[in-house]
Design an enzyme around this catalytic site. Sequence first.
Site, PDB file in Angstrom:
ATOM      1  N   GLY A   1      42.329  44.388  20.442  1.00 61.57           N
ATOM      2  CA  GLY A   1      41.144  45.231  20.436  1.00 61.57           C
ATOM      3  C   GLY A   1      41.226  46.263  21.537  1.00 61.57           C
ATOM      4  O   GLY A   1      42.240  46.380  22.235  1.00 61.57           O
TER       5      GLY A   1
ATOM      6  N   GLY B   1      39.466  47.459  24.882  1.00 62.64           N
ATOM      7  CA  GLY B   1      38.478  47.142  25.908  1.00 62.64           C
ATOM      8  C   GLY B   1      37.930  48.414  26.489  1.00 62.64           C
ATOM      9  O   GLY B   1      38.261  49.515  26.030  1.00 62.64           O
ATOM     10  N   GLY B   2      37.108  48.276  27.471  1.00 60.96           N
ATOM     11  CA  GLY B   2      36.502  49.443  28.084  1.00 60.96           C
ATOM     12  C   GLY B   2      37.518  50.377  28.720  1.00 60.96           C
ATOM     13  O   GLY B   2      37.292  51.568  28.829  1.00 60.96           O
ATOM     14  N   PHE B   3      38.647  49.856  29.121  1.00 66.57           N
ATOM     15  CA  PHE B   3      39.567  50.684  29.900  1.00 66.57           C
ATOM     16  C   PHE B   3      40.939  50.795  29.298  1.00 66.57           C
ATOM     17  O   PHE B   3      41.899  51.146  29.950  1.00 66.57           O
ATOM     18  CB  PHE B   3      39.664  50.125  31.317  1.00 66.57           C
ATOM     19  CG  PHE B   3      38.329  49.781  31.818  1.00 66.57           C
ATOM     20  CD1 PHE B   3      37.475  50.783  32.197  1.00 66.57           C
ATOM     21  CD2 PHE B   3      37.883  48.483  31.825  1.00 66.57           C
ATOM     22  CE1 PHE B   3      36.205  50.490  32.600  1.00 66.57           C
ATOM     23  CE2 PHE B   3      36.618  48.183  32.222  1.00 66.57           C
ATOM     24  CZ  PHE B   3      35.766  49.181  32.621  1.00 66.57           C
ATOM     25  N   GLY B   4      41.033  50.437  28.041  1.00 68.81           N
ATOM     26  CA  GLY B   4      42.318  50.545  27.397  1.00 68.81           C
ATOM     27  C   GLY B   4      42.493  49.398  26.433  1.00 68.81           C
ATOM     28  O   GLY B   4      41.645  48.518  26.325  1.00 68.81           O
ATOM     29  N   PRO B   5      43.617  49.423  25.720  1.00 67.34           N
ATOM     30  CA  PRO B   5      43.838  48.406  24.688  1.00 67.34           C
ATOM     31  C   PRO B   5      44.162  47.036  25.265  1.00 67.34           C
ATOM     32  O   PRO B   5      44.631  46.921  26.390  1.00 67.34           O
ATOM     33  CB  PRO B   5      45.026  48.954  23.908  1.00 67.34           C
ATOM     34  CG  PRO B   5      45.726  49.846  24.864  1.00 67.34           C
ATOM     35  CD  PRO B   5      44.699  50.390  25.799  1.00 67.34           C
ATOM     36  N   VAL B   6      43.902  46.005  24.485  1.00 69.20           N
ATOM     37  CA  VAL B   6      44.221  44.628  24.869  1.00 69.20           C
ATOM     38  C   VAL B   6      45.189  44.072  23.825  1.00 69.20           C
ATOM     39  O   VAL B   6      44.956  44.208  22.627  1.00 69.20           O
ATOM     40  CB  VAL B   6      42.961  43.754  24.895  1.00 69.20           C
ATOM     41  CG1 VAL B   6      43.303  42.354  25.374  1.00 69.20           C
ATOM     42  CG2 VAL B   6      41.906  44.369  25.797  1.00 69.20           C
TER      43      VAL B   6
ATOM     44  N   ASP C   1      27.727  43.161  32.560  1.00 66.03           N
ATOM     45  CA  ASP C   1      27.845  43.323  31.110  1.00 66.03           C
ATOM     46  C   ASP C   1      28.001  41.973  30.437  1.00 66.03           C
ATOM     47  O   ASP C   1      28.880  41.776  29.613  1.00 66.03           O
ATOM     48  CB  ASP C   1      29.013  44.252  30.771  1.00 66.03           C
ATOM     49  CG  ASP C   1      28.888  44.811  29.353  1.00 66.03           C
ATOM     50  OD1 ASP C   1      27.794  44.674  28.761  1.00 66.03           O
ATOM     51  OD2 ASP C   1      29.861  45.361  28.841  1.00 66.03           O
TER      52      ASP C   1
END
Length: 817
Positions: free
Chosen positions: A507, A509-514, A625
């Site tokens: 997926g 994430g907020g700061f890049g892909p996981v 969050d």
Amino acid sequence: MKGLTLVSLCSMFFIFTTSDGADTIAVNQSIIDGETIVSAGSNFELGFFSPRSTSLRYVGIWYKFSSETLVWVANREAPLNDTSGVLQVTSKGILVLHNSTNVVLWSTNTSRVPQNPVAQLLNSGNLVIREANDTNEDDYLWDSFDYPGNTFLPGLKFGRNLITGLDRYLVSWKSTNDPSLGDSTTMLDPGGYPQIFIRVGENIVFRSGPWNGLKFSGMPNLKPNLIYTYEFVYNEKEIYYRYDLTDSSVVTRMLLTNDGILQRFTWTSSTRTWNLYLTAQMDNCDRYAVCGAYGICNIDNSPACACLDGFQPKSRQDWDSGDWSGGCVRKNESICRAGEGFQKVTSVKLPDTRTSSFNMTMDLEECRRVCLMNCSCTAYSTLNITDGTGCLLWFEDLLDIREYSETGQDFYIRLSASDLEPTRSPKRTTRVWIIAICLLVAGITILGFCLLFLMRRRKMKTVARMVSMQERDYSINSTDKDLELPVFDFATIATATSNFSGANKLGEGGFGPVYKGKLEDGQEIAVKRLSKTSTQGLDEFKNEVICIAKLQHRNLVKLLGCCIESEETMLVYEYMPNKSLDAFIFDQKQSKLLDWSMRYNIINGVARGLLYLHQDSRLRIIHRDLKASNILVDYDMNPKISDFGMARSFGGNEIQGNTKRVVGTYGYMSPEYATDGIFSIKSDVFSFGVLVLEIVNGKRNRGFIHQDHKHNLLGHAWKLYKEERSFELINDSLKDTCNLSEVLRVIHVGLLCVQQAPEDRPTMSTVVLMLSSNIALPDPKEPGFFTERKLFDHESSSTKVDACSANEITITLLTAR
Ligand SMILES: *[C@@H]1O[C@H](CO)[C@@H](O)[C@H](O)[C@H]1NC(C)=O
Ligand SMILES: *[C@@H]1O[C@H](CO)[C@@H](O)[C@H](O)[C@H]1NC(C)=O
Ligand SMILES: *[C@@H]1O[C@H](CO)[C@@H](O)[C@H](O)[C@H]1NC(C)=O
Ligand SMILES: *[C@@H]1O[C@H](CO)[C@@H](O)[C@H](O)[C@H]1NC(C)=O
Ligand SMILES: *[C@@H]1O[C@H](CO)[C@@H](O)[C@H](O)[C@H]1NC(C)=O
Ligand SMILES: *[C@@H]1O[C@H](CO)[C@@H](O)[C@H](O)[C@H]1NC(C)=O
Ligand SMILES: *[C@@H]1O[C@H](CO)[C@@H](O)[C@H](O)[C@H]1NC(C)=O
Ligand SMILES: *[C@@H]1O[C@H](CO)[C@@H](O)[C@H](O)[C@H]1NC(C)=O
Ligand SMILES: *[C@@H]1O[C@H](CO)[C@@H](O)[C@H](O)[C@H]1NC(C)=O
């Protein structure tokens, strides 16, 4: 370190045999090694024990239900080598411990000659020697509460008897397995105006600040609560602080660790563990005088230290390099001239009062006059904030001041005329007006944007997600010694993730892909690849990773390592196969798999994980969050909080200086955070409350629809609660299997967490306690944001112009993703 303390305490072992159930030792009677006495209510037990990994024998008092937890040790400095010890009450009224050759290793003393003395272990944990026919507290010949060890129990008077000179203070153990006198002490210091100090060796590490009528100025954690009451007594005879349990079913104690941290624990009987309720030292700003003389520490600022108004760093070079110990000096050194006066410093922990003097009867105006007349008086303040009486005057450099966002005190500092804030001239007033009008126009424009954006956002399902840490100023030195975190090389990770193939992508994430990956040894990992555009310095990043790496808790996702190579920064986490909680609770089919006991376990686990984030004493982290999709579950359906502390690595430079970026997810955001950008641990508590209600109900707070009303889930839960129909909130699939009283209690706790006012919401430690005990719960007040409409009303109100300023724009920017 604190974790360790507990673990090692828990693994101590003891050898003792039966007890005859008595709670007294009569004159000429004795107990030998292996025998014990037990207090009348079965709370405490006294006998011989050995700490782990030694064979030395000590006489001590421990909890009957938790024999690993010693609360007092008699012969701390004189252990026995064997089990030949005998504890005896003599006809002179003294308790003696001797070995088989009759050498006295330890004894008590008394100034009186008794008739018929007896030693008794009281149910408070106090070991007393008294006349057999006299139970009056004031007539004790001796009692162990007068000579505490490392533990402060309820009912103990921590402080001094000014007549006899008796000083009751804590001395830590040398180490977790060695009860002999350690380096850390905490005592009530009567100098100037009384304060509590914690010292490690000669060095002060923490100061409580003076008592202000309600609490200690530097201990905002100490406030009225469900568990205990507390008082501070200061008169001609004695000065002491004590606390007493309000509910005897709750067990709590304060412990001074050997590294100088004062902690309060509560006992959770269901899990048979001690739960860290609070620590005196909350964060870096609680380090004594960390910003030097006339410096002020604010944990939300970066750097945390600043000089008070009218002061400047003594050495600019040291200051800028992060060494604040030199402190600050006056910009204009010539004081005691015409026109000088005082400037108010608001919401702070009052400076060290050892160099102050006080007068209980003067009021603030008299206080000011007295201070102004004496050139060596540097500052003054009210003594008792409840009625505004009393006067505190400082005569030396002001030390150890910190600023609080919530509740602090005010004091007034002496400044020369040139450094005083200029009074407003007419010219200035017009300027103020112009600025105000500009702001208003800008505000209205922004408000328009906000409304526009909010209308758009209602349709959107995905929302901005970003996590940040509150703290920005931990001077963690990235020496290699500290870098215990494994560093992966890029090639290893590329191989593990099949070169970051699309198939392995879990997926965004907020700061890049996981990505999902598998290391050569078969371990499954989740890799967060951070965007290359981050301009953060390598050292800074490393520091932060170390911070996160130090967070280890079974309800937090574990960081396995990191990878920092050329352009790449990546974080490697343990892989959670069971996805996140939202995939279970909001899905019709999957939710059937989660029965009540699992859900209850998840709620408790998340609470403990969050408590750990909030309360680990050196790294106080606000998740910001928390939501169902950030709770991962492992094979055994244990919850693990993920996505904590990340934004700090990446958000830091995004919007420089805007420390109040609102990041988070609507539906979980507390009112004060969404509208004013004010965040605190209580905003996490709010999110937790929302999560709890969602877990019980199975529907999302946001997007909740009910045919009868327009409330969201919180409003619905509140309505049902008011009508005493909370039962109807429970998801249908649970209604048969659940423990009704447990669910209703959980709903009640959930509602307490989502109350409108942050100060009404409990802290996570109280939440954990409420969930694990039968302590009486207060009635919740109205929740925040319980109708969707309320959000709009709030933001369009004209008094909230700045509420919609930069913060809201930030949301807009973030939503673009
Ligand atoms: C205790 O022992 C002492 C010395 O052996 C003796 O004088 C005294 O009478 C005893 N007291 C009692 C109450 O037995
Ligand atoms: C314990 O043993 C040590 C060394 O063997 C000795 O110095 C000490 O006096 C002994 N203490 C006691 C209480 O027997
Ligand atoms: C009793 O303690 C003394 C002093 O520490 C020590 O010299 C003596 O050996 C001890 N006796 C026994 C039997 O351990
Ligand atoms: C016993 O009394 C002496 C002096 O009267 C005092 O210094 C000492 O601390 C006392 N010890 C105990 C254990 O009460
Ligand atoms: C306890 O008994 C003694 C003598 O037996 C007596 O003098 C004293 O007054 C009694 N104290 C109380 C509190 O009853
Ligand atoms: C502070 O003022 C309140 C209200 O008058 C009073 O009850 C309290 O005892 C005062 N505290 C101290 C420490 O003087
Ligand atoms: C406190 O101030 C009052 C009024 O100024 C004065 O009468 C009193 O003597 C002072 N008390 C002390 C202990 O200084
Ligand atoms: C100012 O206060 C200090 C400390 O209380 C005192 O020693 C000094 O005498 C005072 N000076 C004057 C001029 O009153
Ligand atoms: C310091 O203050 C005095 C009087 O308040 C003023 O005369 C002097 O110019 C000031 N000095 C500086 C450097 O501002």
